[in-house]
Scaffold this active site. Structure first.
Site, PDB file in Angstrom:
ATOM      1  N   HIS A   1      -0.651  10.154  -2.134  1.00 46.70           N
ATOM      2  CA  HIS A   1       0.641  10.044  -2.948  1.00 46.70           C
ATOM      3  C   HIS A   1       0.835   8.370  -2.777  1.00 46.70           C
ATOM      4  CE1 HIS A   1       5.048   9.945  -3.477  1.00 46.70           C
ATOM      5  NE2 HIS A   1       4.622  10.168  -4.758  1.00 46.70           N
ATOM      6  N   SER A   2       1.112   8.026  -4.056  1.00 47.94           N
ATOM      7  CA  SER A   2       1.705   6.670  -4.107  1.00 47.94           C
ATOM      8  C   SER A   2       0.687   5.695  -3.596  1.00 47.94           C
ATOM      9  CB  SER A   2       3.051   6.404  -3.429  1.00 47.94           C
ATOM     10  OG  SER A   2       3.710   5.185  -3.680  1.00 47.94           O
ATOM     11  N   MET A   3       1.150   4.621  -2.604  1.00 47.12           N
ATOM     12  CA  MET A   3       0.198   3.774  -2.189  1.00 47.12           C
ATOM     13  C   MET A   3      -0.800   4.551  -1.127  1.00 47.12           C
ATOM     14  SD  MET A   3       1.056   0.878  -3.185  1.00 47.12           S
ATOM     15  CE  MET A   3      -0.046  -0.226  -2.074  1.00 47.12           C
TER      16      MET A   3
ATOM     17  N   SER B   1      -0.264   6.832  -7.834  1.00 47.90           N
ATOM     18  CA  SER B   1      -0.953   5.826  -6.900  1.00 47.90           C
ATOM     19  C   SER B   1      -1.233   4.671  -7.888  1.00 47.90           C
ATOM     20  CB  SER B   1      -2.185   6.171  -6.393  1.00 47.90           C
ATOM     21  OG  SER B   1      -1.973   7.128  -5.371  1.00 47.90           O
TER      22      SER B   1
END
Length: 1011
Positions: A249-251, A278
Site C-alpha cells: 500500500h502507498s509507499m 503507490s
C-alpha cells in the site's frame, strides 16, 4: 484614542512607513557618499545625512506601491482561499462519489519473534506478524511454533501505515478459499498465509534512509519466511515455496520495487506484485534528495531488466498498480502510473472506477478495506496461486490474463481474443432462428419475448466496422460462436460459449440509497472478433419473463465521431452534439482533450417523454486504464475529469491520448449533449497536483525581493523594508514579471530547452526523457505543463506565493511591533551596555555552542535539526534588533535585513521539517535510522555562521565595485529562478541554495572591506 494610536502604530509597522519611525537622530551619517560602508552598531547616534534620508523616503513613502502590494495580496489570497474551499468542501458527484460498502472480520495477529537479530540487523526497529482469520485459518501458534499450511504473502504498509491494514484483504482471501471455493476456477489454488511488516508507522515518504531500511528488512524477512516452509513440521508434501506474493500500500509499493536492487535480495523470491495507491511514476514529496535518488535508481534498474528479454523480471514478474482515482486526496492518482516503466506483458495501471463490480473511486486509506475492491483482489490472489509450483503462482501469461479479466472493464483492446469454452452441438432452422440484418434493431420486453429463441448473425456477410451491440437487464442471455461442422446438415452447428464478451455495467441507481449492487449487461464487439466462426448466435432460450425485462440488440456500423475541439474552444462556449435515433451506442473521440488539469461538465437532454431505460455515458482513456460510468445523466450535470497527461508524469508520445465518450441510450430516442469547461472543478484539481508549489514559489518571491534589496543597498546604502521593496517591484515591473513567467512556461515545454535545463540541473535527478526511450518524455520544470493555454497558472501560483509571503511578513511585523511596544522604556541603554561589557564572553560561548552543534550534526542529529536552531536564533536576532530600534531608532537597515532573512529561513524550515519529524519519531520509538546524507556539516555551517554573526548586530558590507554587486544580484536571481523552474521537483536543494547564499552574506560581513 490609545487604541487608535496602537492601530496606527501597527499599520506603520506592517507597511514600514517612514512617518514617525525615522527621525533625524536615528540616521548614521558616517557615510560620505553613496558607496560608503554600512555598519550598524548601538553607538552610532550622529546627526542625520539629509541626502540618505531623502533617498530612503523616496523609496518608502509611496502609497501607490503599497496599493500594488495590497492588490496582489487580495488577489493571491483570494485565489488561495478559493482553491482551498473547493478542495475541502466542494462536493464530488456522480461517478466520482465514493460507494464503498462496510466490512467486518475477526482478525488475530501473531508476532513472529523468531525473526530476530540472528536474521536481520533491524530486528530491534521493525517486526513481522502473521495474520490469521479466526474461525477459518489455522491457529497461528501451536506450542510456541508457527503453523503454516498455505502460500506466503507479504503485506507492506505505506507512509505512517500499520501492519493491521492487512486484515481486510487477508480476511477476504480466507473467506473466499474456505467458504466460497466453489466459485474458484483454479483447482490448484490454496489458502494464503499473510505476513505483515510492522514498521512502527515510519514516515517512508519523507526519508530515503527509511526506505532503504525497510527494503533491507523485507529482503531479510522473505529469506526467513521461506525458511519457515523448509522446516519438517510444516504440513505439506508439495513443492516448497521459493517466492512470496507481495501486496503493498502507498509507499510500500516503492519499497517493494526497491527490494530487488539491494544486495541482500534473493533472486527469484518475488513473482507477483500488487500495489494499492503507490506513487510509481514520481515521488509525492521532494523534501529529501535521497528519496529522489532511490526513485531514479529503482526505475533505472527495472527499465534495464525489462528491456532484457532474458531477464528474470521480464519473463516472470507481474506488477498490477491499482489507484483510487479522484477520491485519493493524499496522492495524485497520476502518480500510480507504471505504463512508462512496465510493458503490458508484465503489468498495467487501473483505476478502481474501471473494475467490474467496484465502479467507484476510493480514497487513499479506504483502498485497503473497501469491500467491493477487496473481493476482487482476493479473487485475483487466490486464482493466481498454484500450490504445485515452487513460485506458488501461475505463469506470467496466465497471471496477466486473470488480471485483465478481473481488473479491467472488459471493453479494452488488450482484453480480447480469449477463447470460449466448448459447449454443445446446436440445431438451428427457420423455425427456431431468425437472421439479423445490418441496421436491425431488436427489442425484447416481457410482452414481446420472441417465439424464435435464437438470433443469428452471419459473420461472413459483414466487414470489421460492423458491431454487434447488446444491452440487457437480464442475466439469462448468451452469445455463441458457431461453425458448420456437419456438411450433410447445415442446420447443425458446433458452438462455443462466448458470453464472456458480455460485460457488466452499473445500473441506474438512486443516490439516496446507500448502495448500488445491481448491474446491467452490455456487449459491443466488432464482427472481426468472430471471424473464425460462421455465425454468431444470440441465445434467448433461457430468458425469464420479468416485469422489467428489457433487451436491445443492434447490428450497425460503429457511430465513432472524431471531434477536433480544444479546451480553449470550451472555455467560453460549449460543444453541442446532436444524437439522432437509430443507434444503441454512439461514440465520440475528443482528440485534443488530453490534459488532466482540465475538468469538464456535460449535460444530456432528450425530447422523448419516456425512456425504456436510463441512458448512461461511458468515459474512458486508453492509457492508463480508466473508465467511468456516468449514470443519471438526464437528471443533473455530469462532471468529467480524468488522469491522462499530467504534470511531472512520464508520457509516451506515440500513444493515443484522446478522451472517449460513449452514450448508451434507446435507439428509438434522440439526445442532445452539451460539453464545456467546469471552472470550479478545474480549480479544485489544482491543489492535489501543486501542493509543493506552496513551498517553492514563495522562496522564489523572497529571493527576488532580496536581490532588489541588496541592489539598492549596495548602490545607496538603504536596505529597504521587505514589503516596500516588493511593492516597488510589483508597481514597476509587474507586467514584465507576468510576461516573463508566461514565456518561461512556454520555453519549459520545449524539448531543446528541457534538455538544456537538465544539463545545468545541479541535482541531475530528473531526466526529461526516460533512459534510451526518447518517446517517453516528461516535463519536470516549472509547473510541468504540457498545454500552452495553462501558462497563466504560473502567474497565478506566483501571485499566490507572493500573497503568502506578504501574509507571513505581516504576521512577523505585527509580532515584532507588539514586542517593541511591550519593552520597558526605562531600560533604554541596558542592552547596549551589556553588549559592550560582555562581547568577548558571548562570542566565546557562541562559538562553543556552534562547535557542539556541528559535532552533533556529524554524529547524531540531522542538519535539518540544526537549521531549526538557526531559525530560532534568527527570530531572537530580529527581536533584539527590534528592541534597539524601538529605543534609539538607528537600526532600520539592520531590522529590515534581519526580517527579510527570517522570512527566507522560515520557508526553508517548511522544507526541512519532514526530516525532523522522521528523526523525532525514531527517537520516540528508541530506534536509529541512518541519516547519512543529513550528517553533512557543510550543509549547515554557513547558515549557523550567518545567524551567529547577525546576533552581533552586524550588517553586510556594501560590495566594492560592480563585480561584488553582480555576485549578490546574480546569486539571488539564480536562486529565485531555480525555485521557480526546478523547485517543485527539487525542494531539498533549496536548502543548499540558501546555504550558499548564507556563506556569501557571512563573507560580506566579516571579510569584505566594502568600498
Amino acid at each position: 484614542m490609545s487604541f487608535i494610536r496602537i492601530a496606527r502604530s501597527l499599520a506603520r509597522g506592517y507597511y514600514n512607513l517612514p512617518t514617525n519611525i525615522i527621525d533625524r537622530t536615528s540616521i548614521n551619517t558616517s557615510r560620505k557618499d553613496d558607496d560608503s560602508d554600512t555598519k550598524a552598531t548601538g553607538s552610532q547616534l550622529d546627526s542625520p545625512d539629509e541626502e540618505w534620508l531623502k533617498d530612503y523616503n523616496s523609496f518608502v513613502n509611496v502609497r501607490r506601491r503599497n496599493r500594488s502590494v495590497l492588490r496582489t495580496f487580495v488577489f493571491g489570497i483570494g485565489l488561495f482561499l478559493i482553491i482551498a474551499i473547493l478542495t475541502l468542501w466542494w462536493p464530488l458527484t456522480g461517478a466520482d462519489l465514493p460507494q464503498c460498502h462496510s466490512i467486518y472480520m475477526y482478525p488475530s495477529y501473531a508476532r513472529v519473534d523468531g525473526f530476530n537479530e540472528k536474521f536481520t540487523s533491524l530486528a530491534n526497529k521493525y517486526h513481522l506478524y502473521l495474520y490469521r482469520e479466526q474461525g477459518m485459518d489455522k491457529e497461528p501458534l501451536n506450542n510456541g511454533e508457527i503453523q503454516l499450511d498455505g502460500i506466503p504473502v507479504l503485506f507492506i504498509p505505506g507512509n505512517a501505515g500499520s501492519y493491521r491494514q492487512v486484515r481486510s484483504i487477508a480476511a477476504a482471501c480466507s473467506e473466499l478459499y474456505f467458504k466460497q471455493s466453489d466459485i474458484l476456477i483454479n483447482k490448484n489454488a490454496k489458502n494464503l498465509d499473510f505476513f505483515a511488516a510492522d514498521f512502527n508507522e515510519d514516515f517512508t515518504a519523507f526519508h530515503g534512509g527509511t526506505m532503504l531500511d525497510q527494503a533491507e528488512y523485507l529482503n531479510d524477512a522473505i529469506r526467513y519466511i521461506l525458511s519457515l516452509y523448509d522446516q519438517p513440521d510444516v504440513s505439506t508434501t508439495l513443492a516448497k515455496p521459493k517466492s512470496v506474493i507481495i501486496v503493498a500500500h502507498s509507499m510500500g509499493g516503492i519499497v517493494a520495487r526497491l527490494m530487488p536492487t539491494l544486495k541482500n535480495h534473493i533472486h527469484g523470491s518475488v513473482h507477483s506484485y500488487l500495489t494499492l495507491s503507490s506513487p510509481h511514476a514520481a515521488a509525492p514529496i521532494t523534501f529529501d534528495g535521497d528519496v529522489l535518488q532511490l526513485y531514479k535508481r529503482t526505475n533505472e534498474y527495472w527499465k534495464r531488466e525489462l528491456n532484457d528479454k532474458s531477464s528474470f523480471i521480464f519473463n516472470n514478474v507481474s506488477l498490477i498498480s491499482i489507484t483510487g482515482g479522484i477520491q485519493d486526496t493524499i496522492l495524485p492518482a497520476d502518480y500510480a502510473m507504471i505504463e512508462d516503466l512496465i510493458p503490458y506483458s508484465n503489468g498495467f495501471t487501473v483505476h478502481t472506477n474501471t473494475i467490474q463490480d467496484v465502479w467507484t473511486p476510493i480514497d487513499h486509506l479506504a483502498i485497503v478495506w473497501c469491500k467491493q475492491l477487496r473481493e476482487i483482489i482476493s479473487r485475483y490472489l487466490v486464482e493466481t496461486s498454484n500450490i504445485y509450483l515452487p513460485s506458488k503462482v501461475v505463469p506470467l501469461e496466465e497471471r496477466m490474463k486473470i488480471a485483465s479479466q478481473l481488473f479491467l472493464s472488459g471493453f479494452e483492446d488488450s482484453y480480447r481474443n480469449y477463447s470460449g469454452e466448448e459447449l454443445r452441438n446446436l440445431t438451428t432452422n427457420s423455425e427456431v432462428s431468425s437472421e439479423m440484418k445490418l441496421n436491425d434493431i431488436v427489442k425484447i420486453t416481457k410482452d414481446t419475448i420472441p417465439d424464435k429463441p435464437y438470433l443469428s448473425v452471419p459473420v461472413a456477410q459483414f466487414d470489421g466496422n460492423v458491431f454487434l451491440t447488446l444491452f440487457s437487464n437480464s442475466d439469462n442471455i448468451k452469445i455463441l460462436g458457431c461453425a458448420n461442422s456437419y456438411r450433410h446438415d447445415p442446420t447443425i452447428h458446433s458452438c462455443k460459449d462466448l458470453s464472456h464478451f458480455i460485460k457488466k455495467v452499473p445500473r441506474y441507481f438512486d443516490p439516496n440509497k446507500e448502495h448500488k449492487t445491481e448491474s446491467n449487461k452490455l456487449l459491443h464487439t466488432s464482427i472481426d472478433e468472430f471471424k473464425k466462426y460462421d455465425f454468431v448466435i444470440v441465445d434467448f432460450s433461457t430468458i425469464v419473463e420479468e416485469h422489467d425485462l428489457l433487451v436491445y440488440a443492434t447490428l450497425s456500423r460503429e457511430e465513432h465521431t472524431v471531434i477536433d475541439v480544444t479546451p480553449s474552444n470550451l472555455l467560453f462556449m460549449s460543444q453541442k452534439i446532436k444524437v439522432p435515433p437509430g443507434a444503441l451506442m454512439n461514440k465520440w473521440e475528443f482528440i485534443n482533450l488530453w490534459d488532466s488539469l482540465f475538468a469538464y461538465k456535460m449535460n444530456v437532454d432528450t425530447t422523448a417523454m419516456e425512456q425504456p431505460f436510463e441512458p448512461f455515458v461511458k468515459q474512458h482513456i486508453k492509457e492508463p486504464f480508466e473508465t467511468k460510468w456516468h449514470l443519471n445523466v438526464l437528471e443533473s450535470t455530469t462532471s468529467i475529469s480524468f488522469h491522462n497527461i499530467a504534470p511531472f508524469i512520464p508520457t509516451n508520445e506515440n500513444i493515443t491520448r484522446s478522451l472517449f465518450l460513449t452514450l448508451v441510450g434507446s435507439p428509438e430516442n434522440d439526445y442532445f449533449i452539451r460539453i464545456s469547461v467546469d471552472y470550479l472543478m478545474t480549480l479544485k484539481l489544482l491543489y492535489i497536483r501543486y501542493r509543493l508549489a506552496i513551498a517553492s514559489f514563495p522562496i522564489a518571491v523572497i529571493t527576488m525581493v532580496l536581490a532588489y534589496q541588496f541592489y539598492i543597498y549596495d548602490r545607496r546604502g538603504i536596505f529597504l523594508p521587505f514589503v516596500t521593496a516588493l511593492g516597488h517591484l510589483i508597481s514597476t515591473y509587474n507586467t514584465i514579471i507576468c510576461f516573463s513567467l508566461l514565456g518561461l512556461s512556454f520555453l519549459c515545454d520545449m524539448k531543446l530547452v528541457q534538455n538544456a535545463l537538465f544539463a545545468i540541473d545541479p541535482s541531475h535527478l530528473n531526466k526529461p526523457y526516460f533512459n534510451s526511450n526518447k518517446d517517453v518524455r516528461n516535463n519536470f520544470y516549472l509547473l510541468g505543463l504540457r498545454s500552452k493555454l495553462l501558462g497563466v497558472l504560473v502567474y497565478f501560483f506566483f501571485t499566490i506565493g507572493t500573497a503568502l509571503v506578504i501574509l507571513l511578513n505581516g504576521i512577523l511585523l505585527t509580532f515584532q511591533k507588539l514586542f517593541t511596544m511591550a519593552i520597558n522604556l526605562k531600560r533604554t541603554n541596558m542592552l547596549q551596555n551589556q553588549r559592550t561589557n560582555t562581547t568577548a564572553i558571548i562570542t566565546k560561548w557562541r562559538f562553543l555552542a556552534l562547535f557542539l552543534i556541528i559535532i552533533s550534526v556529524s554524529t547524531f542529529i540531522p542538519y535539518q535539526m540544526a537549521f531549526m536552531l538557526a531559525v530560532i536564533i534568527q527570530v531572537i536576532n530580529s527581536l533584539k534588533v527590534s528592541s534597539l530600534s524601538a529605543r534609539t531608532k538607528n537600526h532600520q537597515n539592520l531590522l529590515n535585513f534581519n526580517m527579510s532573512l527570517l522570512l527566507l529561513l522560515i520557508f526553508i524550515a517548511i522544507i526541512d521539517f519532514p526530516i525532523i519529524i522522521v528523526f523525532l519519531h525514531n527517537v520516540a520509538i528508541r530506534c536509529g535510522t541512518s541519516f547519512r546524507s543529513q550528517h553533512n556539516c557543510l550543509a549547515i555551517i554557513p547558515i549557523l555562521l550567518m545567524v551567529n554573526n547577525n546576533s552581533l548586530l552586524r550588517l553586510p558590507n556594501r560590495t566594492k565595485g560592480n563585480k561584488g554587486r553582480l555576485v549578490s544580484l546574480l546569486g539571488l536571481i539564480y536562486l529565485s529562478l531555480f525555485s521557480l523552474i526546478y523547485g517543485i521537483r527539487n525542494l531539498f536543494w533549496l536548502h543548499h541554495g540558501v546555504n550558499i547564499f548564507s556563506m556569501w552574506v557571512f563573507y560580506l560581513t566579516i571579510f569584505s572591506k566594502g568600498s
